[in-house]
Structures are given as structure tokens and as C-alpha cells.
Design an enzyme around this catalytic site. Structure first.
Site, PDB file in Angstrom:
ATOM      1  N   ARG A  44       0.989  -1.251   0.057  1.00 14.37           N
ATOM      2  CA  ARG A  44       0.033  -0.054  -0.147  1.00 14.37           C
ATOM      3  C   ARG A  44       1.026   1.323   0.063  1.00 14.37           C
ATOM      4  O   ARG A  44       1.996   1.293   0.436  1.00 14.37           O
ATOM      5  CB  ARG A  44      -0.861  -0.010   1.110  1.00 14.37           C
ATOM      6  CG  ARG A  44      -0.213   0.320   2.551  1.00 14.37           C
ATOM      7  CD  ARG A  44      -1.103  -0.018   3.556  1.00 14.37           C
ATOM      8  NE  ARG A  44      -0.791   0.765   4.966  1.00 14.37           N
ATOM      9  CZ  ARG A  44      -1.369   0.324   6.131  1.00 14.37           C
ATOM     10  NH1 ARG A  44      -2.405  -0.477   6.236  1.00 14.37           N
ATOM     11  NH2 ARG A  44      -0.813   0.909   7.341  1.00 14.37           N
ATOM     12  N   ASP A  60      -7.181  -1.419   8.115  1.00 15.14           N
ATOM     13  CA  ASP A  60      -6.573  -2.494   7.664  1.00 15.14           C
ATOM     14  C   ASP A  60      -7.566  -3.842   7.734  1.00 15.14           C
ATOM     15  O   ASP A  60      -8.748  -3.826   7.935  1.00 15.14           O
ATOM     16  CB  ASP A  60      -5.268  -2.741   8.142  1.00 15.14           C
ATOM     17  CG  ASP A  60      -4.290  -3.208   7.126  1.00 15.14           C
ATOM     18  OD1 ASP A  60      -4.387  -4.542   6.678  1.00 15.14           O
ATOM     19  OD2 ASP A  60      -3.491  -2.600   6.779  1.00 15.14           O
TER      20      ASP A  60
END
EC number: 4.1.1.98
Length: 493
Positions: free
Chosen positions: A177, A287
Site C-alpha cells: 500500500r 486494515d
């Protein structure tokens, strides 16, 4: 069927009712996440947001939102067919020596196919139809999703990060990410054990103080994307493996700013470098655990070039409490792991990574038990065999009469075949996911193994129970007269 680019796969999904176009203006800030999450939990289609607010580029979401679509990306109709991919990987990781001349001849096509799948370099690639450099580089023009209210900034999620170590002949593809930091800057969140971070560490050691070239591909063809998340042997490039899966060599082109090769049909390419001295605080972000993670410092990726296709599509996702798209991808890849594990441990009947366990933090394994202590051997082997299971905190071992994918079966086995003290294995100070805030130290924690198998002589001094099973002849008779009993909704047994 193979797909040369993301667009051909989108067309295929739409033709089969697996993609929904959304023309209503939707904001990449939170709104796309809420829509995508509702649709994914309903096992709905992939989504193409054609008019994202304040942007001119469509956004593709939930591409791999069901195991079926993962299988479709590889030209398969059923997720169980992904075991063929696992069988190929098991062969590539540890090819068996031929048992004789005929067997050697039979294996030649597979060896030849593996050797003939290096990437194919092409000129005038679609991914370089539009080129932006200097002041034209502006990442804020991309419809990057801001997924959750507590996220610090928009987040690039599906980028294939391409790196190369100075001592390696092949490139590495990984998905990390990337936090939007500015018009030309992203934070590259790669953990120290991941391929890109290892390449970067080798480069810093050999070329201290120099800029490290990095490229990120967005919207690559689906097979190349899946190749990047599959446990490919270290000696093989993800491009070559994607070619094997596709049955055609992966088309690549040289980046404009460095010697790295990128997927030629990608929608968008970000080229640039990492300065070893430039770090930034990353996070917090929601997350796959269902929580916001801690912040930490990671390298800054400076983008010098953006190249893209005409009418480019931005490929995105979100991560959150399972089920999310990575969890669904994990369910599909579960089938890939089964043949790989069986290659090393033939006694394994089935293997399951429950998506609600974040797709890797818990594993349930059924085995054909052959001797006392067998369950403990398998759990130790699973923890150490593949890097993908390094962060698996809990392993439950059950007998072959237990369906390891059925929680009712598994809980029954745990509560009737286990003594908590005798059958629980605890291991301290092992590698743990840095996102796991439950561990006492970041990146270091314990693991638990549960032996829920029937106990053999040597494991217990007591007479072991015999499971209750109805006489098969009686079951057959009741099946034959069930309709005459007038009872609705016969349970499936």
C-alpha cells in the site's frame, strides 16, 4: 480463455453478469468504500464507477470480490480448478526426478514450457500512449480512494511495485500500500521481509546514498496481478509464472526512466525513485484486521513520470474487517496451497484458511493420522514450510473424518478430542504480522497449535471413544421412504 489486458477481462465479466457499471457520481472519499463493501458482502459483481466525483477517470473495484471471479481471471470456471495452479507450483518448487525413460519424456513438455516463458518485450506499448513528466506529474488527479473515516490520506492499494536487486537476475513484483503524500510523492509501506524491501536493502548496501529506481503498475492484466500474490519459487519471476498460467508470454516494455520492465498493457505506470535518506510517517489506516493500524516510518517514493493508456481505468480496492476483497482472494488462493502442502506432507487431506481469521492468521488442517505425535509434526511443518504461513498464529489439526471447512465439525473435534494442557502447543518469540497489535512486541509474538485429533496409544492411557454412526442400511431405507413420511425439508446428511 486468457486475457491480454484488464479491459478484455472487464468485457468478459460484463458479458457474464459479473460486472456492474455505475454512472451515478460517487465520491472516492468514503462513498466508494461503503458501496463496494455492501456489494462484496452480498457476493455481488465487480463495480466500474464511471463518474467519480471531481475526477475524469473511471474506478474499478471489487474485481476479485468472489472466488469465482479469481478463477475466471485464470480462465477457470470453478475455484477448485485453482488446485491445478497449486500442482504446477508444487512441481516448480520441487520437481520429482523421473521414474524412468518414459516418465522423463512425459515431463519434457512441462520443463520446456517453464523455460520458454520469459517476458516478451514490445515496442509502442499501450501503457505509454500518454506521457507526463515534470510539473505535469500530479497524483492528486488520480481518483485514489480515501477508504475509511480515520485514514490519514488517500491510499493506492492495487499497485504492482516492480523492483530489482543488484545481485539478482530477475525482477520482483509485490503489492504494497502507498499513502498519498503530495503531487509527486507516495509512502512505500513494504515490510522488511518482503521482496521489494529486500531488493532495496541490497541496493543500499552496494550503492550507499544513491537513488533506487522503482516502478508501480496500476491496472495490469489479471493474470499478472494474481501472479504477484501467488507463492512463486524464488528462482522464477512473476512475469514468467504469469506466462505459464496464461499460456502466452507476458508482454512487457522498458520503463522510460530506468531499466525496469513493466506490464505493457497496464492502465497506468508510475516511475520514479526512492531516496534512502527520505522517510515519512505512514498511517494510520483501516486494515484487513478490522482495526486502524499503528503509524511507522517508511521510504518515500518520488514519482518522476506518469504514463498511461488513453481513457485509462484506475484499479482500486479497500481493506477492512473480513470479508473484504483480499479475504476473498485468500479463499481462492487457499486451493492453490493444498497441492503445495500435500507435495511435502501427503498425509494432509485438506487445508483451510478461514477468511474471518484475516485469511492467514488461522489455519485448520485435516490429516490421515498415522502415529502418535503426527499432528504436532504437521503443525510445525506448516509454520515453517511456506513464508505465507509465517504469520499464522493458530493452527488446528483434525482427523480426516472432520470437515476442516465446517466450524461445527471443527468445534466438535476441539471439544471432544482435546485436553487443553496435553494437546496445546505454545511457541514464544516467533515472527508476527506488524499489524497485529495483540502481540506484546511489534513483529514478535507467540503461536498456538491445537491437536484436535483422536489420541493414540502413547498419547493417552484411557480407552478412546468411538464416534456414533448410523447403520448405512437403515439410512438407505429411510432415504427411500422419506417422501411417504410427509416431513418437509429433509436435512442433507
Amino acid at each position: 480463455m486468457s486475457f491480454k489486458d484488464l479491459r478484455s477481462f472487464i468485457d468478459h465479466l460484463e458479458a457474464n453478469g459479473e460486472l456492474k457499471r455505475i454512472s451515478y457520481p460517487v465520491d472516492p472519499h468514503l462513498e466508494m468504500t461503503e458501496i463496494a463493501d455492501r456489494v462484496l458482502r452480498a457476493k455481488g459483481p465487480a463495480l466500474l464507477f464511471e463518474n467519480p466525483k471531481n475526477h475524469h477517470m473511471p474506478v474499478l473495484a471489487n474485481l476479485f470480490g468472489t472466488p469465482k471471479r479469481v478463477a475466471m481471471a485464470l480462465g477457470k470456471d470453478d475455484p477448485l480448478a485453482l488446485r491445478e495452479v497449486g500442482e504446477l507450483l508444487a512441481f516448480l518448487k520441487e520437481p520429482e526426478p523421473p521414474r524412468g525413460f518414459k516418465d522423463a519424456i512425459a515431463k519434457i513438455p512441462m520443463f520446456k514450457q517453464a523455460l520458454n516463458m520469459p517476458p516478451k518485450t514490445v515496442r509502442n506499448p499501450p501503457c505509454q500512449q500518454i506521457i507526463k513528466t515534470g510539473d505535469e506529474v500530479d497524483l492528486t488527479q488520480l481518483p485514489i480512494q480515501h477508504c475509511w473515516p480515520g485514514d490519514v490520506a488517500p491510499l493506492v492499494t492495487w499497485g504492482l511495485t516492480i523492483t530489482k536487486g543488484p545481485r539478482k537476475s530477475r525482477q520482483n513484483l509485490g503489492i504494497y500500500r502507498q499513502q498519498l503524500l503530495g503531487k509527486n510523492k507516495l509512502i512505500m509501506r513494504w515490510l522488511s521481509h518482503r521482496g521489494g524491501a529486500l531488493d532495496f536493502a541490497d541496493f543500499k548496501e552496494q550503492f550507499p546514498g544513491e537513488r533506487y529506481p522503482v516502478v508501480v503498475a496500476l491496472g495490469a492484466d489479471p493474470v499478472t496481478i494474481l501472479g504477484a500474490v501467488t507463492p512463486v519459487p524464488d528462482s522464477m519471476s512473476e512475469y514468467a509464472f504469469a506466462g505459464l498460467l496464461r499460456g502466452e508470454r507476458t508482454e512487457v516494455c522498458k520503463a522510460l526512466s530506468c531499466d525496469l520492465e513493466v506490464p505493457a498493457t497496464s492502465e497506468i505506470i508510475l516511475e520514479g525513485y526512492i531516496d534512502p535518506e527520505e522517510l515519512a510517517e505512514e498511517g494510520p489506516y483501516g486494515d484487513h484486521t478490522g482495526y486502524y493500524n499503528e503509524t511507522d516510518k517508511f521510504p518515500v517514493f518520488t514519482v518522476t513520470h506518469i504514463t498511461q493508456r488513453k481513457d485509462a481505468i484506475y484499479h482500486s480496492t479497500y481493506t477492512g474487517r473480513p470479508p473484504d476483497e483480499p479475504a476473498m482472494l485468500g479463499v481462492a488462493l487457499n486451493e492453490v496451497f493444498v497441492p503445495i502442502l500435500r507435495k511435502q506432507y501427503p498425509e494432509i487431506v485438506d487445508f483451510y484458511l478461514p477468511p474471518e481469521g484475516c485469511s492467514y492468521r488461522m489455519a485448520v488442517i485435516s490429516i490421515r493420522k498415522q502415529y502418535p505425535g503426527h499432528a504436532k509434526r504437521v503443525m510445525m511443518g506448516a509454520w515453517s514450510f511456506l513464508r505465507q504461513f509465517m504469520y499464522t498464529k493458530f493452527i488446528v489439526i483434525v482427523d480426516e473424518d472432520v470437515n476442516c471447512r465446517d466450524w461445527q465439525d471443527v468445534i466438535w473435534a476441539i471439544t471432544t478430542r482435546m485436553d487443553p494442557k496435553r494437546d496445546t502447543v505454545m511457541i514464544e518469540n516467533t515472527p508476527i504480522d506488524y499489524l497485529d497489535f495483540a502481540s506484546p512486541v511489534a513483529g514478535l509474538g507467540s503461536k498456538m497449535g491445537l491437536d484436535a485429533t483422536n489420541k493414540w496409544e502413547g498419547e493417552t492411557n484411557r480407552e478412546w471413544g468411538t464416534p456414533i454412526v448410523m447403520d448405512p442400511k437403515v439410512k438407505q431405507k429411510i432415504d427411500s421412504i422419506w417422501d411417504e413420511l410427509g416431513i418437509d425439508d429433509s436435512p442433507t446428511l
